[in-house]
Design a protein around this motif. Structure first.
Motif, PDB file in Angstrom:
ATOM      1  N   ALA A  92       0.835  -1.212   0.000  1.00 42.54           N
ATOM      2  CA  ALA A  92       0.000   0.000   0.000  1.00 42.54           C
ATOM      3  C   ALA A  92       0.868   1.259   0.000  1.00 42.54           C
ATOM      4  N   LYS A  93       1.969   1.228   0.749  1.00 37.90           N
ATOM      5  CA  LYS A  93       2.882   2.381   0.754  1.00 37.90           C
ATOM      6  C   LYS A  93       3.493   2.588  -0.629  1.00 37.90           C
ATOM      7  N   ALA A  95       2.228   1.517  -3.477  1.00 30.25           N
ATOM      8  CA  ALA A  95       1.142   1.914  -4.382  1.00 30.25           C
ATOM      9  C   ALA A  95       0.867   3.408  -4.285  1.00 30.25           C
ATOM     10  N   THR A  96       0.892   3.943  -3.086  1.00 29.41           N
ATOM     11  CA  THR A  96       0.687   5.379  -2.899  1.00 29.41           C
ATOM     12  C   THR A  96       1.807   6.161  -3.556  1.00 29.41           C
ATOM     13  N   ALA A  97       3.040   5.725  -3.344  1.00 27.98           N
ATOM     14  CA  ALA A  97       4.196   6.428  -3.909  1.00 27.98           C
ATOM     15  C   ALA A  97       4.209   6.369  -5.431  1.00 27.98           C
ATOM     16  N   ARG A  99       1.679   5.608  -7.362  1.00 23.96           N
ATOM     17  CA  ARG A  99       0.361   5.978  -7.899  1.00 23.96           C
ATOM     18  C   ARG A  99      -0.241   4.890  -8.778  1.00 23.96           C
ATOM     19  N   CYS A 100      -0.015   3.636  -8.383  1.00 25.86           N
ATOM     20  CA  CYS A 100      -0.649   2.511  -9.077  1.00 25.86           C
ATOM     21  C   CYS A 100      -0.684   1.297  -8.141  1.00 25.86           C
ATOM     22  N   SER A 101      -1.658   0.447  -8.368  1.00 25.39           N
ATOM     23  CA  SER A 101      -1.798  -0.766  -7.558  1.00 25.39           C
ATOM     24  C   SER A 101      -0.570  -1.649  -7.701  1.00 25.39           C
TER      25      SER A 101
END
Length: 113
Positions: A92-93, A95-97, A99-101
C-alpha cells in the motif's frame, strides 16, 4: 521471515512527465523507509530496451519468452517481512508512492539456502 515480491507493470504507472520527479521522490522515500526498517532486500525495474532470452539446458539461447511472460515489465521490490499482512501494508505504501496498484507474491522457502 518471508520474502515478498511487490511489483507493477509499466502500463499501470500512468503519470505525466511533470509528475515523474514527485513519484520518483516518493518511491525512493518508501525504499529508504524499508531500508531503515531492515526489511529491504532489493528493488529494480525490468530494462525494456533489452530483449529477453530463453536459455536451454544445452546452452542454446533463443530471443524469446514464455507466452505468459511476454508482457513482463515494470518495477518491483523484494522485501523480507514477518507476515503477509506486513507485505500488504508495504504494498500500500508503494502503491501510494508510485500511484498505481501493486501485485504481491510470496517466495517459497528453500531449505538449502
Amino acid at each position: 521471515m518471508t520474502k515478498y515480491l511487490i511489483s507493477f507493470p509499466s502500463e499501470a504507472m500512468d503519470v505525466s512527465q511533470d509528475e515523474l520527479p514527485a513519484v520518483s521522490d516518493a518511491a525512493h522515500a518508501v525504499i529508504r523507509e524499508a531500508q531503515d526498517a531492515g526489511v529491504y532486500v532489493f528493488t529494480g525495474g525490468i530494462n525494456e530496451q533489452v530483449d529477453p532470452v530463453r536459455v536451454a539446458g544445452d546452452g542454446t539461447v533463443t530471443v524469446d519468452t514464455y507466452p505468459q511472460t511476454r508482457e513482463l515489465d515494470g518495477g518491483f521490490a523484494v522485501l523480507e517481512l514477518p507476515s503477509r499482512d506486513a507485505a500488504l501494508e508495504w504494498a500500500a505504501k508503494i502503491a501510494t508512492a508510485c500511484r498505481c496498484s501493486q501485485e504481491v507474491r510470496e517466495f517459497m522457502f528453500d531449505p538449502l539456502v
